[in-house]
Design an enzyme around this catalytic site. Structure first.
Site, PDB file in Angstrom:
ATOM      1  N   HIS A 143     -50.642   9.084 -29.131  1.00 33.40           N
ATOM      2  CA  HIS A 143     -49.991   9.761 -28.004  1.00 33.40           C
ATOM      3  C   HIS A 143     -50.431   9.118 -26.684  1.00 33.40           C
ATOM      4  O   HIS A 143     -49.596   8.745 -25.852  1.00 33.40           O
ATOM      5  CB  HIS A 143     -50.360  11.253 -28.041  1.00 33.40           C
ATOM      6  N   GLU A 144     -51.726   8.969 -26.517  1.00 33.30           N
ATOM      7  CA  GLU A 144     -52.241   8.430 -25.246  1.00 33.30           C
ATOM      8  C   GLU A 144     -51.878   6.950 -25.090  1.00 33.30           C
ATOM      9  O   GLU A 144     -51.659   6.473 -23.978  1.00 33.30           O
ATOM     10  CB  GLU A 144     -53.757   8.656 -25.123  1.00 33.30           C
ATOM     11  N   HIS A 172     -48.578   6.776 -23.431  1.00 29.90           N
ATOM     12  CA  HIS A 172     -48.695   6.865 -21.967  1.00 29.90           C
ATOM     13  C   HIS A 172     -49.102   5.506 -21.378  1.00 29.90           C
ATOM     14  O   HIS A 172     -48.549   5.055 -20.379  1.00 29.90           O
ATOM     15  CB  HIS A 172     -49.770   7.883 -21.584  1.00 29.90           C
ATOM     16  N   GLU A 192     -44.357  11.864 -20.693  1.00 31.39           N
ATOM     17  CA  GLU A 192     -44.541  12.517 -21.997  1.00 31.39           C
ATOM     18  C   GLU A 192     -43.496  12.037 -23.001  1.00 31.39           C
ATOM     19  O   GLU A 192     -43.750  11.990 -24.203  1.00 31.39           O
ATOM     20  CB  GLU A 192     -44.504  14.037 -21.863  1.00 31.39           C
TER      21      GLU A 192
HETATM   22 ZN    ZN Z   1     -49.353  13.337 -22.937  1.00 33.75          ZN
END
Ligand code: ZN
Length: 506
Positions: free
Chosen positions: A270-271, A274, A300
């Site tokens: 997830h990160e 980003h 996101e």
């Molecule tokens: Zn996030």
């Protein structure tokens, strides 16, 4: 104010000033990253002073009336070609200038100082399952946020003024409409999956997965996805996060649990999503809006796209499962890919948002949206949050936590002063699915590539269609331009229906 002879000179002065504001922000970000990773606890008061000092200097620079006049003098030029660099930067800086100028300096600094303490106190309260310890800090932050919203002003409700910080232009009313559309469809999908005779063997993923091996596996996947370790770091924290320190410095942090295969790993992915967005922005425009992400919702969308659309897919695991077996050997003995993939995707009500499956995830967001909105409206007080939380979980997910650690203390956002952030996860989910659907059309070999552990094609598509545009258009327009359609829930629901339908055989 000195007269500058040409628009070019005045624009150059705006950019010079903006780049300094951006550097100040990056110093604040570095201090915040350090607080969340390595800072000794006793340093918190000093950290609060540092943050308040920097926030005050930044507030002064960003609200300087001279900057306001420079921007005003360029608005005529900006109107001629709304997509030109000058126009984008003038429009966006005007928006930020006006917003910040309404927040009194003292309030802005008080918030920066309070957040330094509140994040620390939240961490202890979370660890010890001690809501009363966090409650006075939550109460204070809510009070400051209500003041902030009043100072900024709003057309609909106070919460909208805060939402606007993360998703410019978004309103509670629009989010209400989005959730009203999503809820029944997610409910219907859950009911359909409930009719399946396949039962995910969740226990497979709760065996012993030594943390040092998780680290090796996580770093290998981050590298494969395109995360540049020469321009970033991966550290350990209590609540996973991404932090953009500045050009060439994107940091991520995760939390490993020895009894969970996915907790640390999916947080890393997830990160990384980003970070890939940040690493794909146009360096020519660094330090100006055109070189920055369009919104947190779009941010996101990138994180959730890599985490879910890519890294929870069957092709992804047909490639990486053999590596997982090699790295964790004994722990995955006797496990086949079908069982493994179904266990990874098990759908159903759970208590922890960050580990929720894709079908129930947005119900966790709905709980938070309702609660923080009530807090800002004044219809709910900090002390009543645990009860309101548990009630909302019963209402939306049909279960309630036995502890606040598994309940209202599980996320660090409120301690970090982030009110109005949670809904951007849902926007991100919707937008990410729409972007991925279009990328799949444009890249016929995408599934095959993912099955080979090759992600360059997808990353290139996202760079061309999303990343490199920075803030040239509002986030929803970037999605629309990239996909040819205004954002809507259809691609997300189609994706969920197909993936979970196949997994559950219904
Ligand atoms: Zn996030």
């Amino acid at each position: 104010m000195k007269h500058r002879s040409s628009p070019e000179e005045r624009y150059a002065e705006v950019i010079r000033r903006q780049r300094e504001i951006s550097l100040l922000e990056s110093c604040e970000e570095l201090l915040s990253w350090d607080e969340d990773t390595f800072m000794p606890r006793a340093g918190v008061a000093n950290r609060g002073d540092q943050q308040a000092l920097l926030a005050g200097i930044r507030h002064g620079r960003a609200t300087d009336p001279e900057l306001g006049e420079l921007l005003l003098s360029l608005e005529g030029d900006a109107a001629r070609d709304p997509e030109a660099a000058l126009s984008v930067n003038v429009r966006e800086l005007r928006r930020r200038h006006d917003r910040l100028a309404r927040i009194p300096l003292a309030l802005f600094q008080e918030m920066a100082r309070t957040v330094a303490f509140a994040e620390e106190e939240w961490g202890i309260a979370f660890r010890d399952d001690d809501f009363p310890r966090f409650e006075p800090w939550l109460e204070k932050i809510v009070r400051l946020k209500r003041e902030e919203a009043r100072a900024i002003g709003f057309a609909g409700e106070a919460y909208d003024a805060l939402l606007d910080e993360y998703e410019p232009g978004a309103t509670s009313a629009e989010l209400d409409a989005l959730f009203a559309e999503l809820r029944p469809e997610l409910g219907a999908l859950l009911a359909r999956l409930g009719r399946s005779r396949r039962r995910p063997k969740r226990a497979l993923l709760a065996r012993d997965f030594p943390v040092d091996r998780q680290k090796i596996f996580g770093e290998a996947i981050a590298t494969a996805l395109g995360f540049d370790f020469h321009a970033g770091r991966l550290d350990v924290t209590i609540h996973p996060f991404f932090s953009k320190i500045g050009r060439g410095d994107c940091r991520i942090a995760t939390l490993y649990a020895a009894d969970s295969f996915g907790k640390g790993l999916f947080a890393i992915i997830h990160e990384v999503g980003h970070a890939l967005y940040e690493q794909g922005l146009d360096p020519v425009h660094d330090g100006t809006p055109l070189g920055e992400a369009a919104s947190l919702g779009l941010h996101e969308s990138q994180a959730r796209l890599w985490e879910n659309l890519v890294a929870r897919s069957r092709p992804f695991w047909s490639h990486f499962f053999p590596l997982a077996r090699e790295i964790f050997h004994g722990s995955l003995r006797g496990v086949n890919l079908d069982d493994f993939h179904l266990a990874l995707s098990a759908a159903g009500p759970t208590l922890i948002r960050a580990q929720a499956d894709q079908v129930t995830y947005n119900l966790h967001i709905l709980v938070r949206f309702e609660i923080e909105r009530a807090l800002i409206a004044g219809s709910l007080e900090a002390r009543d949050v645990p009860a309101a939380w548990n009630e909302a979980y019963r209402k939306h997910l049909g279960i309630a936590p036995a502890t606040d650690r598994e309940g209202c203390l599980q996320d660090g956002h409120w301690g970090a002063g982030m009110f109005g952030y949670f809904p951007v996860y849902t926007l991100g989910d919707v937008w990410g699915a729409q972007l991925f659907a279009k990328a799949s059309k444009d890249l016929p070999a995408l599934e095959e590539d993912i099955g080979k552990g090759s992600f360059g094609g997808l990353l290139g598509w996202l760079r061309d269609n999303v990343h490199r545009h920075g803030s040239r258009w509002p986030a929803a327009k970037i999605v629309e331009r990239a996909t040819g359609k205004p954002p809507g829930i259809r691609p997300l629901m189609e994706h969920l229906g197909k993936r979970y339908g196949e997994l559950y055989g219904v």
